[in-house]
Design an enzyme around this catalytic site. Structure first.
Site, short mmCIF file in Angstrom:
data_model
loop_
_atom_site.label_atom_id
_atom_site.label_comp_id
_atom_site.label_asym_id
_atom_site.label_seq_id
_atom_site.Cartn_x
_atom_site.Cartn_y
_atom_site.Cartn_z
N ASP A 173 -23.99 65.36 -26.26
CA ASP A 173 -23.86 66.62 -25.52
C ASP A 173 -22.43 67.17 -25.65
O ASP A 173 -22.23 68.39 -25.73
CB ASP A 173 -24.20 66.39 -24.04
CG ASP A 173 -25.62 65.87 -23.87
OD1 ASP A 173 -26.51 66.39 -24.56
OD2 ASP A 173 -25.83 64.94 -23.07
N HIS A 200 -28.55 63.34 -19.13
CA HIS A 200 -28.87 63.70 -20.52
C HIS A 200 -30.32 64.19 -20.64
O HIS A 200 -31.16 63.53 -21.24
CB HIS A 200 -28.61 62.52 -21.46
CG HIS A 200 -28.97 62.84 -22.88
ND1 HIS A 200 -28.28 63.76 -23.65
CD2 HIS A 200 -29.99 62.42 -23.66
CE1 HIS A 200 -28.84 63.87 -24.83
NE2 HIS A 200 -29.89 63.07 -24.87
P1 NAD Z 1 -36.94 55.99 -34.63
O1 NAD Z 1 -38.37 55.86 -34.30
O2 NAD Z 1 -36.56 56.57 -35.93
O3 NAD Z 1 -36.23 54.58 -34.54
C1 NAD Z 1 -36.39 53.74 -33.44
C2 NAD Z 1 -36.32 52.32 -33.91
O4 NAD Z 1 -36.48 51.47 -32.77
C3 NAD Z 1 -37.43 51.92 -34.92
O5 NAD Z 1 -36.87 51.37 -36.08
C4 NAD Z 1 -38.26 50.91 -34.16
O6 NAD Z 1 -38.82 49.89 -34.96
C5 NAD Z 1 -37.20 50.34 -33.21
N1 NAD Z 1 -37.78 49.61 -32.09
C6 NAD Z 1 -38.90 49.87 -31.37
N2 NAD Z 1 -39.10 48.91 -30.46
C7 NAD Z 1 -38.08 48.04 -30.59
C8 NAD Z 1 -37.73 46.85 -29.94
N3 NAD Z 1 -38.46 46.35 -28.94
N4 NAD Z 1 -36.61 46.21 -30.34
C9 NAD Z 1 -35.84 46.70 -31.34
N5 NAD Z 1 -36.12 47.83 -32.01
C10 NAD Z 1 -37.23 48.48 -31.63
O7 NAD Z 1 -36.25 56.82 -33.43
P2 NAD Z 1 -34.79 57.47 -33.41
O8 NAD Z 1 -34.87 58.87 -33.90
O9 NAD Z 1 -33.83 56.54 -34.00
O10 NAD Z 1 -34.55 57.58 -31.80
C11 NAD Z 1 -34.42 56.43 -31.04
C12 NAD Z 1 -34.24 56.77 -29.57
O11 NAD Z 1 -33.00 57.46 -29.36
C13 NAD Z 1 -35.31 57.69 -29.00
O12 NAD Z 1 -35.72 57.23 -27.73
C14 NAD Z 1 -34.64 59.03 -28.88
O13 NAD Z 1 -35.21 59.84 -27.91
C15 NAD Z 1 -33.24 58.59 -28.51
N6 NAD Z 1 -32.19 59.57 -28.73
C16 NAD Z 1 -31.21 59.66 -27.80
C17 NAD Z 1 -30.15 60.53 -27.96
C18 NAD Z 1 -29.05 60.59 -26.94
O14 NAD Z 1 -28.27 61.53 -26.97
N7 NAD Z 1 -28.90 59.62 -26.06
C19 NAD Z 1 -30.09 61.35 -29.09
C20 NAD Z 1 -31.10 61.24 -30.05
C21 NAD Z 1 -32.16 60.35 -29.84
C1 LMR Z 2 -31.06 64.74 -28.10
O1 LMR Z 2 -30.42 65.26 -27.20
O2 LMR Z 2 -31.05 65.18 -29.26
C2 LMR Z 2 -31.85 63.49 -27.81
O3 LMR Z 2 -31.89 63.22 -26.45
C3 LMR Z 2 -33.20 63.49 -28.44
C4 LMR Z 2 -34.16 64.47 -27.82
O4 LMR Z 2 -35.30 64.08 -27.57
O5 LMR Z 2 -33.79 65.63 -27.61
#
Ligand code: NAD
Ligand code: LMR
Length: 338
Positions: A173, A200
């Protein structure tokens, strides 16, 4: 003709780094995913990381580790896959970054991820409580407003919760605010600094434009538009990726920035400040994102939210009920599903 490039400086810096006093062991949990892979790459590129453990449930995780391990930087990289290797992946780790879990598809809210991601975070944190109870933990997995309280409850039940060491990573953010303000004002985004407080998701994301440095002058219409764009920026990416997930590359950058700040603080650097979503008593929400001064033990001081203008006070008023609801949901989940 074959010519050899001699790099005496690089060779020298390699021998120095192997004798460095600051050995920093980092684990990325969910390292095979859209965020996990580029985040692991960025961790390997940083010479302050000396050991890097990559864990995921996908069987190709050791392949990701093998690939990254060939990069010529100091960190020793190991891959771990599946629940049998979970505890081993966390042993001796000082910084744990967790991007494990499912991402959004168009039309979903972050809260729609709760049912899947709550138990993923709970189980990873249980393992942290057992294997590295003193680690600094950064949670990226959504919904962050709820997954952080879940983590706190799990750590509390295990008798190892230290509120100074648990963070919801809201750095993206801040990064987005820098990018959007820089573009709007025609300044280098790296020179922009702005606190983003609250949580967030949607209305809980509160950029404090009145505290931006350098000071920025926008009319109220532009302030409102910028604020809404920052609040909806995740959804902007989800829509643009059209079903292929949410922000991964910008998140990897933001997650790495946050992890490097934790490492800098562990290594004794002063004045390391990041916004993050943490256990908090500065508003009536028991978890809240605000600027934090980081130190060797995690949060050294919560820097608070400063003076808000009327517009920002109204944003805070709108955010608090949503935050409280998200926090309660996380806490109740652990109570019912320990
Ligand atoms: P993705 O599906 O590409 O990758 C997630 C990974 O987690 C996969 O490789 C999967 O196998 C793994 N996984 C699932 N269960 C697991 C477990 N028990 N132990 C270990 N690994 C496990 O998803 P992504 O795009 O990398 O996003 C991941 C998360 O981050 C999502 O929940 C998304 O919403 C979040 N996210 C948060 C922010 C933020 O600002 N905080 C920003 C972007 C995404
Ligand atoms: C973001 O802010 O990009 C992450 O929290 C992923 C989402 O679901 O928006």
């Amino acid at each position: 003709m074959f010519s050899r490039v001699v790099r005496p400086a690089a060779a020298a810096s390699r021998s120095i780094s192997t004798t460095s006093k600051n050995n920093r062991k980092v684990a990325v949990m969910g390292a095979g995913g859209g965020i996990g892979q580029p985040l692991s790459l960025l961790m390997k590129l940083n010479p302050t990381v000396t050991e890097l453990n990559l864990y995921d449930i996908v069987p190709y995780t050791p392949g990701v580790a093998a690939d990254i391990s060939h990069i010529d930087t100091p960190a020793i990289v190991k891959g771990f896959t599946g629940p049998d290797q979970l505890i081993e992946s966390l042993k001796g780790v000082e910084v744990v970054i967790i991007p494990a879990g499912v991402p959004r598809k168009p039309g979903m809210t972050r809260d729609d991820l709760f049912n899947t991601n709550a138990s993923i975070v709970r189980d990873l944190i249980k393992a942290c409580a057992q294997a590295c109870p003193k680690a600094l933990i950064g949670i990226i997995s959504n919904p962050v407003n709820s997954t952080v309280p879940i983590a706190a409850e799990v750590l509390s039940k295990a008798g190892v919760f230290d509120p100074k060491r648990l963070f919801g990573v809201s750095t993206l953010d801040v990064v987005r605010s820098h990018a959007f303000i820089g573009a709007a004002k025609g300044v280098d985004p790296r020179k922009v600094s702005i606190p983003v407080i609250g949580g967030h998701s949607g209305v809980t994301i509160i950029p404090l434009l009145s505290q931006c440095k350098p000071a920025v002058d926008f009319d109220q219409g532009k302030i409102d538009a910028l604020t809404k764009r920052i609040q909806d920026a995740g959804t902007e990416v989800v829509k643009a990726k059209a079903g292929a997930g949410s922000a991964t590359l910008s998140m990897a950058h933001a997650g790495a920035q946050f992890a490097f700040s934790l490492i800098k603080a562990l290594n004794g650097e002063s004045n390391v400040i990041e916004c993050a979503y943490v256990k908090s008593d500065i508003t009536e929400s028991t978890y809240f994102a605000s600027p934090l001064l980081l130190g060797k033990n995690g949060i050294e001081r919560n820097l608070g939210i400063g003076k808000l203008n009327d517009y920002e006070t109204q944003l805070l008023k709108e955010a608090l009920p949503e935050l409280k609801k998200n926090i309660k949901k996380g806490e109740e989940f652990v109570a019912k599903n320990p």
